[in-house]
Design an enzyme around this catalytic site. Sequence first.
Site, PDB file in Angstrom:
ATOM      1  N   SER A  32       0.818  -1.208   0.000  1.00 43.25           N
ATOM      2  CA  SER A  32       0.000   0.000   0.000  1.00 43.25           C
ATOM      3  C   SER A  32       0.854   1.261   0.000  1.00 43.25           C
ATOM      4  CB  SER A  32      -0.908  -0.002   1.236  1.00 43.25           C
ATOM      5  OG  SER A  32      -1.622   1.213   1.317  1.00 43.25           O
ATOM      6  N   HIS A 146       0.219  -2.079  -7.189  1.00 46.41           N
ATOM      7  CA  HIS A 146       0.255  -2.501  -5.787  1.00 46.41           C
ATOM      8  C   HIS A 146      -1.117  -2.958  -5.313  1.00 46.41           C
ATOM      9  CE1 HIS A 146      -1.984   0.653  -3.574  1.00 46.41           C
ATOM     10  NE2 HIS A 146      -1.718   1.384  -4.652  1.00 46.41           N
ATOM     11  N   CYS A 147      -1.112  -3.676  -4.178  1.00 49.22           N
ATOM     12  CA  CYS A 147      -2.337  -3.977  -3.435  1.00 49.22           C
ATOM     13  C   CYS A 147      -2.102  -3.526  -1.994  1.00 49.22           C
ATOM     14  CB  CYS A 147      -2.727  -5.443  -3.560  1.00 49.22           C
ATOM     15  SG  CYS A 147      -1.445  -6.641  -3.112  1.00 49.22           S
ATOM     16  N   SER A 148      -2.522  -4.282  -0.994  1.00 49.73           N
ATOM     17  CA  SER A 148      -2.323  -3.847   0.392  1.00 49.73           C
ATOM     18  C   SER A 148      -0.986  -4.317   0.949  1.00 49.73           C
ATOM     19  CB  SER A 148      -3.473  -4.339   1.276  1.00 49.73           C
ATOM     20  OG  SER A 148      -4.653  -3.604   1.011  1.00 49.73           O
ATOM     21  N   THR A 154      -0.602  -8.381  -6.112  1.00 49.60           N
ATOM     22  CA  THR A 154       0.602  -7.839  -6.738  1.00 49.60           C
ATOM     23  C   THR A 154       1.562  -8.946  -7.123  1.00 49.60           C
ATOM     24  OG1 THR A 154       0.372  -5.779  -5.498  1.00 49.60           O
ATOM     25  CG2 THR A 154       2.565  -6.274  -6.373  1.00 49.60           C
TER      26      THR A 154
END
Length: 253
Positions: A32, A146-148, A154
């Site tokens: 993130s 991106h993700c978290s 990702t």
Amino acid sequence: MLGTAPNFRDLAGSTAGGGARVRRGLLYRADSLARLDDDDFTILSGLGLRQVVDLRTVFERERGVDRVPDGAEYVVLDVQRNHSTGADLAAILSDPDRARAVLADDGAERFMLEVNRMLVGTRDACAAYRKLVERAAYGPLPLVFHCSAGKDRTGWGAALLLGLLGVPKDDVLEDYLASNARLGGLMDWIMELVGGQGLDPATVRPMIEVRPEYLEAAYAEIDSVYGGFDGYVAEGLRLDPATVDALRERLLH
């Protein structure tokens, strides 16, 4: 490189077919970007990013708004189409009743295997990853996606892009597993969270790691549904061969 986004890294350096290498400074993967402190945001801004691609759900985006450098286009490619389930681990583990249901009978590993099958098997995921590849092939660079946590959604995005570039599977796996060494702070936070809720931290660990069998579950799903990676690219992602050629032309040297 970034203390408040520890899974931020360049996809460069891997060797593809014919001895070509992935160019540096063009394609980044990350966790993130909502937690960046000012020092890290300054470093990120200095990279000259032109695209920030967010793979998270609407629920995650509302809880944590990305810090986007000036001059970068912010793009949402939600691989789960706004579902609150799936790879949003923080939401699951913050709800004790839901967490117990997911974790029952060694459920964490089964959950992660299903997440990785979903990332290659659903229409929403295929559409999002196709657009990611197209943006890497034709859009302005540098790009970060991106993700978290930067490890599952990702992780598959990175595996896909490296695979399209002709990077061998062993090297793709090495990049995939590198997340484990970068997410110590996240792991500590989650262990503290679940311990405070009366959950056994050992039952949670499979959800906060990446493991070879998770990536293999994605490849196995591809083999089952599409008959192999080439079939997934052509039939699942519906990528034009010209797009793959453009990707290689831009990102290999």
